[in-house]
Write a protein that holds these residues in place. Structure first.
Motif, PDB file in Angstrom:
ATOM      1  N   UNK A   2       0.833  -1.200   0.000  1.00 44.09           N
ATOM      2  CA  UNK A   2       0.000   0.000   0.000  1.00 44.09           C
ATOM      3  C   UNK A   2       0.882   1.271   0.000  1.00 44.09           C
ATOM      4  N   UNK A   3       0.545   2.258  -0.811  1.00 42.27           N
ATOM      5  CA  UNK A   3       1.311   3.500  -0.781  1.00 42.27           C
ATOM      6  C   UNK A   3       0.776   4.363   0.351  1.00 42.27           C
ATOM      7  N   UNK A   4       1.681   4.853   1.153  1.00 42.52           N
ATOM      8  CA  UNK A   4       1.277   5.661   2.301  1.00 42.52           C
ATOM      9  C   UNK A   4       1.084   7.106   1.837  1.00 42.52           C
ATOM     10  N   UNK A   5      -0.108   7.605   2.084  1.00 42.60           N
ATOM     11  CA  UNK A   5      -0.422   8.989   1.670  1.00 42.60           C
ATOM     12  C   UNK A   5      -0.624   9.899   2.875  1.00 42.60           C
ATOM     13  N   UNK A   6      -0.987   9.258   3.980  1.00 42.34           N
ATOM     14  CA  UNK A   6      -1.401  10.060   5.126  1.00 42.34           C
ATOM     15  C   UNK A   6      -0.885   9.456   6.437  1.00 42.34           C
ATOM     16  N   UNK A   7      -0.119  10.247   7.161  1.00 41.79           N
ATOM     17  CA  UNK A   7       0.457   9.778   8.427  1.00 41.79           C
ATOM     18  C   UNK A   7      -0.093  10.606   9.574  1.00 41.79           C
ATOM     19  N   UNK A   8      -0.342   9.934  10.698  1.00 44.12           N
ATOM     20  CA  UNK A   8      -0.718  10.666  11.920  1.00 44.12           C
ATOM     21  C   UNK A   8       0.290  10.286  12.992  1.00 44.12           C
ATOM     22  N   UNK A   9       0.652  11.237  13.826  1.00 42.26           N
ATOM     23  CA  UNK A   9       1.531  10.922  14.960  1.00 42.26           C
ATOM     24  C   UNK A   9       0.843  11.418  16.223  1.00 42.26           C
ATOM     25  N   UNK A 119      -7.372   4.415  18.982  1.00 40.38           N
ATOM     26  CA  UNK A 119      -7.211   3.995  17.581  1.00 40.38           C
ATOM     27  C   UNK A 119      -8.257   2.925  17.255  1.00 40.38           C
ATOM     28  N   UNK A 120      -8.404   1.958  18.167  1.00 39.47           N
ATOM     29  CA  UNK A 120      -9.362   0.867  17.929  1.00 39.47           C
ATOM     30  C   UNK A 120     -10.775   1.407  17.756  1.00 39.47           C
ATOM     31  N   UNK A 121     -11.130   2.393  18.553  1.00 35.57           N
ATOM     32  CA  UNK A 121     -12.482   2.946  18.506  1.00 35.57           C
ATOM     33  C   UNK A 121     -12.749   3.677  17.191  1.00 35.57           C
ATOM     34  N   UNK A 122     -11.728   4.396  16.723  1.00 34.70           N
ATOM     35  CA  UNK A 122     -11.948   5.289  15.582  1.00 34.70           C
ATOM     36  C   UNK A 122     -11.741   4.605  14.222  1.00 34.70           C
ATOM     37  N   UNK A 123     -10.778   3.674  14.159  1.00 36.48           N
ATOM     38  CA  UNK A 123     -10.344   3.159  12.848  1.00 36.48           C
ATOM     39  C   UNK A 123     -11.447   2.389  12.120  1.00 36.48           C
ATOM     40  N   UNK A 124     -11.689   2.788  10.863  1.00 33.52           N
ATOM     41  CA  UNK A 124     -12.681   2.084  10.046  1.00 33.52           C
ATOM     42  C   UNK A 124     -12.034   1.366   8.866  1.00 33.52           C
ATOM     43  N   UNK A 125     -10.732   1.562   8.686  1.00 32.48           N
ATOM     44  CA  UNK A 125     -10.031   0.768   7.670  1.00 32.48           C
ATOM     45  C   UNK A 125      -8.666   0.334   8.212  1.00 32.48           C
ATOM     46  N   UNK A 126      -7.956  -0.514   7.451  1.00 36.32           N
ATOM     47  CA  UNK A 126      -6.700  -1.094   7.932  1.00 36.32           C
ATOM     48  C   UNK A 126      -5.659  -0.010   8.245  1.00 36.32           C
ATOM     49  N   UNK A 127      -4.922  -0.248   9.299  1.00 38.77           N
ATOM     50  CA  UNK A 127      -3.902   0.745   9.702  1.00 38.77           C
ATOM     51  C   UNK A 127      -2.596   0.042  10.061  1.00 38.77           C
ATOM     52  N   UNK A 191       5.432  -8.184   6.735  1.00 35.03           N
ATOM     53  CA  UNK A 191       6.527  -7.818   5.824  1.00 35.03           C
ATOM     54  C   UNK A 191       6.135  -6.603   4.979  1.00 35.03           C
ATOM     55  N   UNK A 192       4.883  -6.574   4.529  1.00 33.41           N
ATOM     56  CA  UNK A 192       4.430  -5.452   3.699  1.00 33.41           C
ATOM     57  C   UNK A 192       4.442  -4.157   4.505  1.00 33.41           C
ATOM     58  N   UNK A 193       4.038  -4.258   5.760  1.00 28.83           N
ATOM     59  CA  UNK A 193       4.031  -3.056   6.603  1.00 28.83           C
ATOM     60  C   UNK A 193       5.456  -2.544   6.816  1.00 28.83           C
ATOM     61  N   UNK A 194       6.387  -3.477   7.061  1.00 24.55           N
ATOM     62  CA  UNK A 194       7.790  -3.070   7.250  1.00 24.55           C
ATOM     63  C   UNK A 194       8.308  -2.374   5.995  1.00 24.55           C
ATOM     64  N   UNK A 195       7.957  -2.945   4.826  1.00 25.05           N
ATOM     65  CA  UNK A 195       8.409  -2.331   3.566  1.00 25.05           C
ATOM     66  C   UNK A 195       7.805  -0.935   3.402  1.00 25.05           C
ATOM     67  N   UNK A 196       6.538  -0.783   3.789  1.00 21.09           N
ATOM     68  CA  UNK A 196       5.870   0.519   3.630  1.00 21.09           C
ATOM     69  C   UNK A 196       6.589   1.585   4.464  1.00 21.09           C
ATOM     70  N   UNK A 197       6.971   1.209   5.683  1.00 23.66           N
ATOM     71  CA  UNK A 197       7.666   2.178   6.539  1.00 23.66           C
ATOM     72  C   UNK A 197       9.085   2.427   6.009  1.00 23.66           C
TER      73      UNK A 197
END
Ligand code: UDX
Ligand code: UDX
Length: 465
Positions: A2-9, A119-127, A191-197
């Motif tokens: 997945x291409x990361x377009x939006x980050x929250x910290x 995060x659990x309460x708000x998230x409506x898609x994969x994170x 693995x995909x998440x690690x690659x995305x970061x």
């Protein structure tokens, strides 16, 4: 991937603020939103006057000036930012517990847990959820349990991505990191998440410097890196005590051993003791974890690093008292520096706090000059120790904005932070203003001993008789 377009910290502190500023600066196509529950802090991050940013770091304001409003945003709208993000960094504080089981050693994970539940309460898609805060080993598992059990049946990948920046050099450390550590599951999603970061950091760092590991290695490596660094300081500080008795010079010893390429020259500067938000907390964490697995010897071994650090701070205060004829009661002692190191306004665990506290117990009158630390911060640091009343702290300790006028009629000056400006002060004039004999106690070994002695000072420093 997945291409990361939006980050929250989540967490706009010393770690979250600079780290996200650099990511936004280097990745103009990614929208980065830093959120915090502290509205005042967010307001300061958004201040048009860049000298009012809540964190002082050389180079930070230039980066914020470029990215803020373009793809870098600071906000208190935590839920909205979580909802929109593909990737969420957790960078909230994890103080040492002050209550209950593990009090004084274990990390207090209540803010981490609150973030996970949010995060659990708000998230409506994969994170992808990333631990940026330094955490005890296996915290990722706890975060995963909370997310999976309370979430809206979306997929969460948890990564550990500890931050190695040091305060005062945060921006150069981020731009030229020795390594970036990314820990995650070895499943296809992991693995995909690690690659995305990894692909985010690859925007400015060579791929060889990005290390992919399992989650536990990553979490533990961060604690161990800090423990090793602190251990070097305690090692040389323990030798500084021996140097003071034997006429050896600790800098000469440090140089001699540091030239051995197996030892290396860094982190061998003897001082009044290490401070900062990380070293003590992370070693205590390591100590607690080892103990909780029944590894008493391992735990005792690392605890000694902290004991030597406490000893060093106490030793410095004791030597001031004994040199001033065994009494500092009513004597004016000027502190140059309050921050835990130069080039930062951060005072967390600063040696100055403990040295001041010890001298105030002896009824000294302390005047503090620090180029970056506010009065409020200094008093808050002292009040937090609960050693005496707030009124008493304000009566015995005052804060000055001018390093020259504050030395009038002082018995002694103690250097607590290695600010460069202390080296070039007009020491001749300072000498004329002080009471005689005029003592200087250099807890950072930054002044020229020959010059100070020639002026007439009674100059002494850590690590030399
Ligand atoms: C913190 C941790 O102390 C450190 O272990 C970790 O490696 C990184 O995060 P730092 O950024 O220096 O370091 O902490 P701090 O300056 O205290 O910032 C944390 C921020 O999180 C604060 O501004 C606080 O208001 C915010 N926060 C805390 C939230 O936004 N939500 C919370 O639930 C708790
Ligand atoms: C540290 C780690 O260096 C960093 O990688 C991690 O991410 C966070 O913790 P920081 O606490 O910001 O960074 O500063 P650091 O430069 O490590 O200094 C810590 C303390 O050790 C300071 O009080 C400093 O004055 C002291 N110190 C450092 C010494 O007394 N002697 C030395 O040789 C080096």
């Amino acid at each position: 991937m997945k291409t990361i377009k939006n980050i929250c910290c989540i967490g706009a502190g010393y770690v979250g603020g600079p780290t996200m500023s650099v990511i936004a600066f280097k990745c103009p196509d990614i929208q980065v939103t830093v959120v915090d529950i502290n509205a005042e802090r967010i307001k300061a991050w958004n201040d048009t006057d860049l000298d009012k940013l809540p964190v002082y770091e050389p180079g930070l304001k230039e980066i914020v000036a470029t990215a803020r409003g373009r793809n870098l945003f600071f906000s208190t709208e935590v839920d909205q930012a979580i909802d929109q993000a593909d990737m969420i960094f957790i960078s909230v504080n994890t103080p040492t517990k002050t209550y209950g089981k593990g009090k004084g050693q274990a990390a207090d994970l209540k803010y981490i847990e609150l973030c996970a539940r949010n995060i659990a309460r708000v998230a409506k898609d994969d994170k992808i959820v990333i631990e940026k805060s330094t955490l005890p080993v296996r915290t990722a598992q706890a975060i995963k349990n909370i997310l999976d059990n309370t979430g809206n049946h979306v997929n969460f990948e948890i990564l550990s991505n500890p931050e190695f920046l040091a305060e005062g050099t945060a921006i150069t450390d981020l731009l030229n990191a020795d390594r970036v550590l990314i820990g995650g599951d070895s499943t296809p999603n992991g693995e995909a998440a690690k690659q995305a970061l990894s692909s985010i950091y690859e925007n400015w760092l060579p791929k060889e410097r990005i290390l992919l590991t399992n989650v536990w290695s990553s979490e533990l490596s961060k604690l161990v890196a800090n423990a090793f660094l602190a251990q070097r300081i305690s090692s040389i500080n323990s030798i500084s005590a021996l140097c003071e008795k034997t006429d050896a010079d600790v800098d000469e010893v440090a140089k001699a051993i540091g030239l051995d390429s197996r030892i290396g020259p860094k982190f061998l500067k003897a001082s009044v003791g290490f401070g900062g938000s990380c070293f003590q907390k992370d070693i205590l964490n390591l100590v607690y974890i080892a103990k909780s697995y029944g590894l008493e010897e391992v735990s005792n071994y690392w605890e000694q690093v902290i004991k030597i650090n406490d000893y060093q701070k106490q030793r410095f205060a004791d030597s001031i008292v004994s040199t001033l004829y065994n009494t500092v009661s009513g004597k004016k002692i000027v502190f140059y520096g309050w921050a835990f190191k130069k080039d930062t306004n951060d005072t967390r665990e600063s040696a100055a706090i403990y040295v001041a506290n010890a001298l105030l117990e002896e009824q000294a009158e302390i005047v503090v000059y620090d180029p970056k630390v506010s009065d409020q911060q200094i008093y808050a640091d002292l009040d937090r120790l609960n050693t005496r009343s707030e009124e008493e702290n304000r009566r015995l300790l005052t804060v000055s904005k001018d390093p020259l006028t504050c030395v009038d009629d002082a018995h002694a000056i103690a250097i607590l932070t290695e600010w460069d400006e202390f080296k070039t002060l007009d020491w001749e004039t300072i000498y004329t203003k002080m009471l005689k004999p005029s003592f200087v106690f250099d807890g950072r070994r930054i002044l020229d001993s020959k010059k100070l002695n020639a002026i007439g000072f009674k100059y002494s420093r850590i690590g030399e008789s």
